[in-house]
Design a protein around this motif. Structure first.
Motif, PDB file in Angstrom:
ATOM      1  N   HIS A   1       0.760  -1.177   0.110  1.00 29.12           N
ATOM      2  CA  HIS A   1      -0.074  -0.022   0.019  1.00 29.12           C
ATOM      3  C   HIS A   1       0.842   1.373  -0.132  1.00 29.12           C
ATOM      4  N   PHE A   2       1.819   1.352   0.863  1.00 28.32           N
ATOM      5  CA  PHE A   2       2.761   2.396   0.950  1.00 28.32           C
ATOM      6  C   PHE A   2       4.107   2.295  -0.091  1.00 28.32           C
TER       7      PHE A   2
ATOM      8  N   ASP B   1      13.559   2.584   4.046  1.00 27.45           N
ATOM      9  CA  ASP B   1      12.426   3.283   4.408  1.00 27.45           C
ATOM     10  C   ASP B   1      12.075   3.181   5.933  1.00 27.45           C
TER      11      ASP B   1
ATOM     12  N   VAL C   1       9.397   3.015   9.257  1.00 24.07           N
ATOM     13  CA  VAL C   1       7.977   2.960   9.369  1.00 24.07           C
ATOM     14  C   VAL C   1       7.795   2.758  10.852  1.00 24.07           C
TER      15      VAL C   1
ATOM     16  N   GLN D   1       8.096   6.946   6.501  1.00 26.11           N
ATOM     17  CA  GLN D   1       7.666   6.995   5.263  1.00 26.11           C
ATOM     18  C   GLN D   1       6.224   6.454   5.573  1.00 26.11           C
ATOM     19  N   ALA D   2       5.789   5.883   6.610  1.00 21.16           N
ATOM     20  CA  ALA D   2       4.505   5.475   6.909  1.00 21.16           C
ATOM     21  C   ALA D   2       4.308   5.101   8.515  1.00 21.16           C
TER      22      ALA D   2
ATOM     23  N   GLU E   1       0.275  12.207  11.904  1.00 21.52           N
ATOM     24  CA  GLU E   1       0.171  13.268  10.670  1.00 21.52           C
ATOM     25  C   GLU E   1       1.632  13.822  10.542  1.00 21.52           C
TER      26      GLU E   1
ATOM     27  N   ALA F   1       4.559  11.486   9.587  1.00 24.16           N
ATOM     28  CA  ALA F   1       4.339  10.931   8.148  1.00 24.16           C
ATOM     29  C   ALA F   1       3.094  11.584   7.371  1.00 24.16           C
TER      30      ALA F   1
ATOM     31  N   GLY G   1       0.198  12.605   5.567  1.00 24.82           N
ATOM     32  CA  GLY G   1      -0.409  11.806   4.357  1.00 24.82           C
ATOM     33  C   GLY G   1      -0.300  10.265   4.205  1.00 24.82           C
ATOM     34  N   ARG G   2       0.661   9.823   5.274  1.00 23.13           N
ATOM     35  CA  ARG G   2       1.144   8.432   5.110  1.00 23.13           C
ATOM     36  C   ARG G   2       0.903   7.579   6.261  1.00 23.13           C
TER      37      ARG G   2
ATOM     38  N   GLY H   1      -4.268  10.846   6.264  1.00 25.32           N
ATOM     39  CA  GLY H   1      -3.625   9.627   5.896  1.00 25.32           C
ATOM     40  C   GLY H   1      -4.977   8.777   5.678  1.00 25.32           C
ATOM     41  N   ASP H   2      -4.716   7.269   5.715  1.00 23.33           N
ATOM     42  CA  ASP H   2      -5.613   6.395   5.476  1.00 23.33           C
ATOM     43  C   ASP H   2      -6.259   5.901   6.988  1.00 23.33           C
TER      44      ASP H   2
END
Ligand SMILES: C[S@@+](CC[C@H](N)C(=O)[O-])C[C@H]1O[C@@H](n2cnc3c(N)ncnc32)[C@H](O)[C@@H]1O
Length: 218
Positions: A67-68, A74, A76, A136-137, A160, A163, A165-166, A210-211
């Motif tokens: 997804h990311f 990266d 996370v 990155q997430a 937020e 990250a 939007g991630r 984000g989601d």
């Protein structure tokens, strides 16, 4: 913000709502909220009734990486990582990924899976001790519900910040008054929960881009 079910591969949990409802006393709730041995590895009425690694998050980790678009190097973060099961699985499915966790529970961190030793931080979701924009997430599964609403807003703002939007946040919700009743019978530690619209309102107050997805009691 986008609704996306990154936990679709998990088995549907078996929950004995009647038994939980009967056993839930203010004392039991208070002990559960300490997030100590009783919550993770004590009798079922206090929480998990044994929180053990069984690999069920491996496909979830794969879905998160896809997804990311995560790759080696990266960073996370899993907020509310408990014993680090998801962090371990992220390290497995994406070799070279810099996966970390944070949790308020000293018990969980001192009983983490060995692959995560040194990767898990003791802290509170309301103030994440990391520089802005350096992940990155950021993932948070079934954790934000444990905060009172104002603190939940702070925690989402923190996700937020790290990250933009991630993020991916999984929260408890219900779609009907009947589901809400069943949720209230089951829930132990949650301090804030709502219908999806209430969560979306809260996310937007926090400036979250984000989601997200819902843990629903059907
Ligand atoms: C229901 S468990 C979820 C664990 C894991 N994310 C999962 O989905 O299996 C909730 C976790 O949130 C942690 N927690 C509760 N309040 C917290 C806070 N204010 N900051 C960070 N972690 C918290 C608890 O210690 C526990 O590990």
């Amino acid at each position: 913000m986008r609704e996306v079910n990154l936990l679709a591969s998990l088995p549907v949990p078996k929950r004995n709502l009647q038994a939980r409802g009967a056993a839930k006393t203010p004392d039991v709730v208070a002990v559960s909220r300490e997030y100590g041995e009783m919550y993770f590895d004590g009798p079922r009425e206090y929480g998990y009734g044994g929180y053990r690694y069984d690999g069920r998050y491996v496909p979830v980790a794969r879905d998160i990486v896809r997804h990311f678009g995560l790759k080696a190097g990266d960073r996370v973060l899993d907020v509310g990582c408990a014993k680090g099961f998801l962090v371990k699985d992220l390290l497995t499915v994406c070799p070279g990924l810099e996966a970390f966790g944070l949790d308020v529970s000293e018990y969980a961190l001192t009983h983490c899976v060995p692959e995560c030793i040194g990767r898990l931080h003791l802290g509170n979701a309301v103030a994440l001790p990391f520089p802005s924009g350096t992940f990155q997430a950021v993932i948070s599964l079934n954790t934000i519900r444990n905060l009172e609403r104002p603190d939940a807003v702070r925690a989402v703002r923190e996700i937020e910040r790290l990250a933009p939007g991630r993020g991916f946040i999984q929260v408890d919700s219900y779609r009907t008054p009947e589901q809400r009743e069943r949720f209230l019978e089951w829930v132990l530690t949650a301090r804030f929960h709502d219908y999806p619209d209430g969560w979306l309102q809260m996310f937007s107050e926090a400036g979250y881009t984000g989601d997200y997805y819902w843990t629903l009691i059907e």
